[in-house]
Design an enzyme around this catalytic site. Structure first.
Site: not given
Ligand code: ASP
Length: 311
Positions: A168, A196-199, A219-220, A222
């Site tokens: 992100t 799909r919806v992330g964080d 970030t990471g 989600g």
């Molecule tokens: N956090 C974001 C998600 O999971 C993507 C990411 O940061 O890698 O959608």
């Protein structure tokens, strides 16, 4: 005045934030502009624009146009913006066919009675606001199309983990007038399930901001991050007197304790307070980009994961 961005690829965006904020731009306009380029903004027209979300190359970092598609080969993006002022939040999720999702999120914040729009509904709103919806083919890059065609998905994902600089785009800006705003944009987990919806577009999880306190972004992974609301927790700790770094470290420590340190998921956190102090914590090596007025330099700092032995 200060600004911070996730991952080293955010450097052009943080450079842009520095230039905009120094010339008096509002933090919210600066975040939108630094992420997407806002050509209509005539008062800042003398600054050259950079495109992050809309640049297919940035898609390699899982952001906007050129990002990785879902399991059906369709690019779906999540983005959100939150201004510290009470109630100022807008987000889109699983948005198709638009290369600048943060601009649609901003419109949701400013022009919709709602706060989060998803999928077809987000696209209908965007069209009403004057955005054109592009066919999926033009949203993908050669790189992301090729990645989708890789038949051994598992092998692809394992290799991607070893590559540096992904995830992100998160930006936090503190302007001259004391406004603080955070924005995030991502195409989300590569080859995710449709819808799909992330964080990232979830307030408190991917981002949070409170006027006179500060802001945070995550970030990471989600799907896991949203179970812990880390951005909200960081801002609450700052409100109670913690520095951004203490707050990020405390939230990371708590999540690692709850998941068991060796099983903790990929998570990077950044935070900024009203003094322009920055903080970060991460379960992986996490470069982030920081500009502060005092030194007037945009620098990449690297946050290392905590060692399991200390816990
Ligand atoms: N956090 C974001 C998600 O999971 C993507 C990411 O940061 O890698 O959608």
């Amino acid at each position: 005045m200060a600004a911070v961005g996730t991952w080293s690829f955010s450097q052009p965006a943080v450079d842009r934030l520095r230039s905009l904020i120094t010339s008096g731009c509002h933090a919210t306009d600066a975040v939108e502009e630094a992420m997407a380029g806002w050509l209509k903004m005539t008062q800042i027209k003398f600054h050259p624009s950079v495109e992050m979300e809309n640049d297919p190359e940035t898609g390699r970092h899982i952001v906007g146009r050129g990002g990785f598609p879902n399991s059906e080969g369709v690019l779906e993006c999540d983005a959100a913006i939150m201004q510290g002022t009470a109630g100022k939040f807008g987000a889109v999720a699983a948005l198709r066919g638009i290369g600048t999702p943060i601009r649609v999120a901003r419109k949701v914040m400013d022009r919709s009675p709602h706060s989060l729009l998803v999928g077809d509904g987000a696209a209908i709103f965007a069209r009403e606001q004057g955005f054109s919806i592009e066919p999926n083919d033009s949203m993908l890059s050669v790189h992301s199309t090729k990645a989708y065609e890789v038949t051994n998905l598992q092998e692809y994902l394992e290799n991607r983990q070893k590559a540096s600089g992904h995830d992100t785009l998160g930006l936090i800006a503190l302007d001259k007038m004391g406004n603080i705003t955070v924005g995030v944009s991502t195409s989300g987990a590569p080859f995710k399930s449709p819808g799909r919806v992330g964080d990232s577009p979830i307030p408190g999880s991917g981002l949070y901001a409170e006027h006179m306190v500060g802001a945070a972004a995550a970030t990471g992974d989600g799907d896991r991050i949203m179970c812990y609301c880390p951005s909200f927790q960081i801002v609450q700790l700052m409100k109670q007197g913690s520095s951004p770094n203490e707050a990020c470290c405390a939230v990371l420590k708590d999540i690692r304790r709850r998941t068991f340190p060796e099983k903790c998921f990929e998570l990077g956190l950044i935070a900024l307070n009203m003094k322009g102090e920055v903080g970060a914590a991460s379960t992986v090596e996490f470069p982030y980009v920081f500009w502060d007025m005092e030194n007037d330099s945009v620098e990449i700092r690297v946050q290392l994961p905590p060692s399991n032995k200390n816990e």
